[in-house]
Structure formats: structure tokens, C-alpha cells
Design a protein around this motif. Structure first.
Motif: not given
Length: 654
Positions: A345-362
């Protein structure tokens, strides 16, 4: 009404490590396609749904002494078997990292229903198994024996994108299990791409241990499992159902279809992976898996409590399964692990780098190899020369088709900084520069881009693209500076002394210049040219976690003091332009605080949002701080960023 209901739940039972209030509750969570939630506090008042909000009904009825109690789902016109049921009395609901549990009173019988999706990140075999356990534990609550029959229904719609797609349902035997499975007749494998979509290829399975009197039937688009009559006394009786999904192929990666990880890596001595075999392994390993989940649930919550307090630990619980299940785990034809996110529900992109970036700590906490899998595709895109620009790509396509970037605009400083910082984080997490060594030439090209373009960025988008273009973005400048310093630190680990000295000194000089240009007196500005503005400087957190010491502690302290006086009831706004925020960034920003009370003061409003938002959807990371309403996005992987404080605690224990 919701607060009163949940208050009753809290009074009913208090269990360490169990979150009791969420905007939506995860039930089945394995991938962006196999993802079923309850959007209500009460499980028997609303249909269960896919994370997109489309119905994917699950049904549950317990007949006690002839009285039909519905504990899961609600009656529909299509399913007449539910019409004569009454809702069971739900006593409580609780959530931990891998499970969602409900307690019901069905007349004289108490029923505990537990959904377990055993997403243990350090075990790729278990992580990749697309199987959720539904366990039903029953006991008499009045000291009197009772006769009970348990019925469970799963809609074939779990295997369809739209209700009008024709389904085929059949049945079979897998060792000690009997199963029903459903899939569309058309089986359009990887035929659609986009955001608001559900899977319409492969098959959903509903399995149960075979026993005399067990009946599996098909009706009204549902797969029904009915257990034989059970005598319920004071000793608990447990029944088990397994729900799995065989998607055959998960994604297309540069024009090649890739199987899910479990298919390309058969368990045990199996020569070929089948969902029937996976179901058998899940069943035979049930007790051991639940024990491992229980240990992890308690340990994660305890560690998060120690790092940031109970409210912070609750946020980590809420984030855990959501973040993981927004990915596909596959292996490339080169043999590399790929862990590919979808921008839900943002734009459906796959492997977005600036989605990876905030996800990374987990993933840095529990398996850095998965973070490598989030970067591998982007490195391949550049190193195969399919991506020809001098900076990192934004994405690999539109989910589930990863044939190359489809986002309409680049984020050059953003993505170069992200890729360098995340590679440095992997280097620290693995205590080895080997991953950086593999991609050093590419990292070098990106750091040279930041060297010339990163300090005072021209008008461009950053990860917060919903806020629009921005020139002279001070927080984006911080990202470039810290990334340059991190590159120098990695060069040092690799024995490249000249490069290390050059880039560490360059970053240090830039940091001093930044402090002068962004200084707005009692805080630092949003942009270098607007001293009446401010923003969260969440990118500073990597300076702290990597121990680069580019910015003195006074910078953190000045910013934290400012933030504490600019909060709204549901959190700290992203910046001075609007009152909306990103909850993942608040967790990063709060990690800059040196005092536990300051950290908690910034986190507590986010917890208030988690437990009081009126937006009943899988957790949104973009919300309004004045009233707690969702602005956009939901069910995204970026909530993995909530684990930043725990990562800091593990790396830099004080």
C-alpha cells in the motif's frame, strides 16, 4: 467502546510478554500473498481478511452439549452452516512475536485458540515453511464433563485474487495427515503485478491429523474439517489444524521464475520438496517448534524490555511478524539468497532500497544473512550492468516482477547512502568485511557520487517521498556524511589504509561543516537555508551504532531536547511541514537519546498510537500525530525499524 472492551481484556489476564491491543491481529503470516488478519478485537464479529482488507474468511464453531458457539469468523450468505451459531464469549486476546492467542468461553468449555506462524529468522528451513498451526485447547470450566464437536472452515478465497475466479478443490493424504486444497482453475502464475493484489496461483492446503470419525468436506467455497465428538473434562484436550500454501513460484527475477526457498531447499533427506512433505515435517516437529517459539518469544520480549521498557517491547512484538511476512525468500539462479520486500500500500515496488533501509535493524539482530538477501538483488542489478547510472537503483520492479526499476524517479543520494550504510552494518553484525569485499568496486562508485553530490543535496526525493521534493535537506546530508564515514571504516577493516584515511577525514570535515550550516540555535534545521524549520535527524543513528564519532554527543542532545518539546499526543511529527509522522523513524530518532526517560518519552506516544488508533488495519507506519489516524501505508516491512533500540542495546550495551 474499544477502549472499554480492551480494558476488560487487560483486567482478565496479565501475561508477561503478551501484547493485548493492536489495530489488527496477525493470524497467518508468511508472505505478502499468504497473510490473513483479524481487523477487529473480537474474532467472532468480523470476517478475517487479507492484509489488503479483502475477505479471506476463516470459520470456527465449537458445539458444546448441542449448543453451537462460533469463535472464528461470522455468518455469510454463502455459508449457511454458520447461520444458527451464536458468538462465543471472547475473554481475551494476546500477541507475542510468533503467536496470536484467543481465549473463549463456550458454555461449560473454555477454548484457547492459538495461531502460530513460526518465523524464526535464524532457521531458514523453518522460516520458509509456509505453514501456520491452529491449535485448539479445550477444558471444562465448571467441573462437569461435556460433549463437544469442533468444526474449522477455510475459504478457497485464500488462493484467489477476486471472488469471481473459479476454484478447484480436492483432497488427499500426506502421511498421518489428511488434507483439502484449493486453487483457481486458471492458475495464472506470476501473470499480474501491482499493489492491491492477492495471489491467484498455487494452492492453499488445510490439513489435520487423521483419526477415526474425522470428516473433511467441501461446501459454499469452504474447506471444512469436522473432528469427532470429544469428551471434555478438567484435563485439557488439544486438536490441531495446519494451513499451508504452495505457490510453486514466488517471483520473477530478471525474467526467470524463482521457486520459494522451501522448494529449492528440500528438508532432510528429501530429493524433491512438496507441500505435502512440508506439512508432514511441520506436524511431526510441532512440539519442538512450539518450544523453540516459546523460548524466542520470551527472550525477545525480555531483551526489548531491558533495552527500552515495556511499551517499547510491545512495539517490537507488533512489528515482528508483519515485517517478515512482507518479503519473499528465494534463491537466484546464481545461488544467492534473495529476501525481496513488497511496498504494501505504497506503490507495490519490489526490493525497494529505502524500504530495506528502515527494515534492517530486525534482520541485523537475528540473521544478517537476510539483510544480505535484501541487498544482493540491487548489487546484481548494478554489477550486471543492467543498471547503468552512477548511483544505486531505487527498486527492482513492481511485485512480484523484479526485471528492473519501475519507480518513475531516482533517489540518488538516498539510495547510495542506504546501500553503503547497510553494508557497513552487515560488516559490524558479522564481524567480518567479507560482504563489503565482494562489492567493493560498486561501493566505491557510490561513495564517489556522495563525495561530490551528497553534502548539500540538490532538489530531489528521499525515502520520505510522500512529503515531496526538497533541496538542501539536512537529514539527507547526514546520511551522505555518515555513509562516507562508514565507507572509510569498512576500508580500514579491509586493510585499505589510504582509502580509510581519506574518507574518514572527509566525513569528519563534512560533519563539522554540517553543524555550522544546519545550526538553528536550539536545534538543527530541516534545510540549510531555513532556520525556522526542523526535522527528525534519524540518519544520525548510524553514527552512534557504528561508533564513527563523526558528530559529537551535543548534536544528539540538542536535537532530543528540541523533539521533547514538539511532540503531539500520538508522536513526534516527521518535520515542521506537517503533523504526520513515520513511527519507524521515531524509533530511530529516540535511539539517539542518552537518558532512558527521554527515550521512553518519545516512544510512549507511539505505543499510544499502536493501542488507540481508530484505523483498524495491519499496522501503518505513516500516521497523523494529532489524532492517531492512518495517513497511508499498511502491513509494510519497515516496522522492522522498531528494533533499532534493541540493536543499539545489543551492539553497545551500557
Amino acid at each position: 467502546m474499544r477502549k472499554a472492551f480492551l480494558g476488560l481484556l487487560l483486567l482478565t489476564q496479565s501475561v508477561f510478554g503478551q501484547l493485548r491491543q493492536m489495530p489488527a491481529y496477525p493470524l497467518i503470516t508468511h508472505s505478502t500473498y499468504f497473510s490473513v488478519w483479524s481487523f477487529s478485537d473480537s474474532l467472532a464479529t468480523q470476517e478475517t481478511k487479507h492484509w489488503t482488507g479483502k475477505p479471506q474468511p476463516l470459520l470456527g464453531v465449537l458445539v458444546v452439549d448441542g449448543q453451537r458457539c462460533r469463535f472464528l469468523g461470522k455468518p455469510t450468505l454463502e455459508d449457511s452452516s454458520m447461520a444458527s451459531t451464536r458468538p462465543a464469549l471472547q475473554q481475551w486476546v494476546s500477541v507475542n512475536a510468533t503467536q496470536t492467542k484467543y481465549q473463549f468461553a463456550c458454555g461449560g468449555v473454555d477454548l484457547t485458540l492459538t495461531f502460530t506462524s513460526p518465523l524464526l529468522l535464524n532457521d531458514l528451513t523453518l522460516l520458509s515453511r509456509p505453514v501456520t498451526y491452529l491449535s485448539f485447547r479445550m477444558r471444562s470450566n465448571d467441573g462437569v464433563p461435556h460433549s463437544a464437536q469442533l468444526y474449522v472452515g477455510v475459504a478457497g478465497a485464500l488462493a484467489a485474487n477476486t471472488p469471481d475466479q473459479e476454484l478447484k478443490i480436492d483432497q488427499g493424504i500426506a502421511g498421518n495427515l489428511v488434507y483439502l486444497r484449493a486453487g483457481t482453475r486458471g492458475q495464472p502464475v506470476l501473470a499480474r503485478k501491482g499493489d492491491d493484489l492477492r495471489i491467484d496461483w498455487g494452492y492453499v492446503y488445510v490439513a489435520a491429523p487423521s483419526e477415526p470419525g474425522l470428516i473433511q468436506t467441501i461446501g459454499s467455497g469452504f474447506m471444512h474439517t469436522g473432528f469427532p465428538t470429544i469428551k471434555i473434562g478438567e484435563d485439557p484436550v488439544e486438536k490441531l489444524v495446519l494451513i499451508g500454501y504452495d505457490e510453486r513460484y514466488s517471483v520473477k527475477f530478471f525474467h526467470r521464475r524463482l521457486m520459494p526457498w522451501w522448494r529449492s531447499h528440500p528438508e532432510g533427506n528429501a530429493r524433491k520438496a512438496t507441500l505435502e512433505g512440508v506439512l508432514q515435517n511441520a506436524y511431526t516437529g510441532y512440539d519442538k517448534v512450539l518450544s523453540r517459539c516459546d523460548t524466542f518469544n520470551k527472550t525477545m520480549y525480555s531483551n526489548a524490555m531491558n533495552a527500552g521498557g515495556q511499551n517499547y517491547a510491545d512495539l517490537c512484538v507488533a512489528a515482528y511478524r508483519q515485517s517478515i511476512s512482507a518479503h519473499a525468500l528465494v534463491q537466484s539462479r546464481k545461488g544467492e539468497l534473495l529476501f525481496l520486500s513488497k511496498e504494501n500500500f505504497s506503490n507495490g515496488s519490489i526490493n525497494t532500497v529505502d524500504v530495506t533501509y528502515p527494515s534492517a535493524p530486525l534482520y541485523l539482530l537475528y540473521n544478517p544473512r537476510l539483510l544480505e538477501g535484501m541487498l544482493n538483488g540491487i548489487f546484481y542489478y548494478s554489477e550486471s550492468h543492467r543498471w547503468k547510472k552512477p548511483f544505486a537503483a531505487h527498486d527492482l520492479g513492481t511485485y512480484p516482477i523484479a526485471n528492473g526499476q519501475t519507480y518513475g524517479e531516482d533517489m540518488p543520494v538516498e539510495e547510495c547512502g542506504n546501500m553503503i550504510l547497510l553494508t557497513a552494518a552487515i560488516t559490524k553484525a558479522e564481524n567480518s568485511p567479507d560482504y563489503a569485499r565482494q562489492h567493493w568496486a560498486t561501493l566505491g562508485a557510490w561513495v564517489r557520487y556522495l563525495e561530490t553530490k551528497g553534502f548539500d543535496p540538490v532538489n530531489q526525493l528521499c525515502t520520505d517521498d510522500f512529503a515531496g521534493h526538497l533541496a538542501r535537506n539536512a537529514n539527507l546530508s547526514v546520511k551522505a556524511i555518515v555513509a562516507i564515514g562508514a565507507y572509510g571504516w569498512m576500508a580500514e577493516q579491509l586493510g585499505k589504509d589510504a582509502e580509510a584515511a581519506k574518507y574518514r577525514q572527509l566525513a569528519a570535515d563534512m560533519a563539522k561543516k554540517w553543524m555550522r550550516m544546519a545550526d538553528a540555535g536550539d536545534h538543527y534545521s530541516l534545510t540549510f537555508d531555513r532556520k525556522d524549520s526542523w526535522s527528525q535527524k534519524y540518519n544520525l543513528v548510524w553514527d552512534k551504532l557504528l561508533g564513527l564519532k563523526l558528530f559529537p554527543a551535543e548534536v544528539y542532545e540538542k536535537e532530543i531536547a528540541w523533539y521533547l518539546t514538539h511532540q503531539e499526543p500520538f508522536g513526534l511529527p516527521l518535520d515542521s511541514r506537517k503533523t504526520y509522522t513515520k513511527s519507524d523513524w521515531i524509533c530511530w530518532t529516540a535511539t539517539l537519546a542518552s537518558k532512558p526517560e527521554d527515550f521512553e518519552a518519545l516512544i510512549d506516544p507511539v505505543h499510544k498510537y499502536l493501542t488507540e488508533t481508530p484505523s483498524r488495519v495491519p499496522l501503518s507506519d505513516w500516521h497523523e500525530t494529532t489524532d492517531g489516524r492512518q495517513v497511508g501505508f499498511q502491513a509494510r516491512s519497515v516496522v522492522g525499524g522498531y528494533f533499532m533500540k534493541l540493536l543499539d542495546y545489543q551492539w553497545n550495551k551500557r
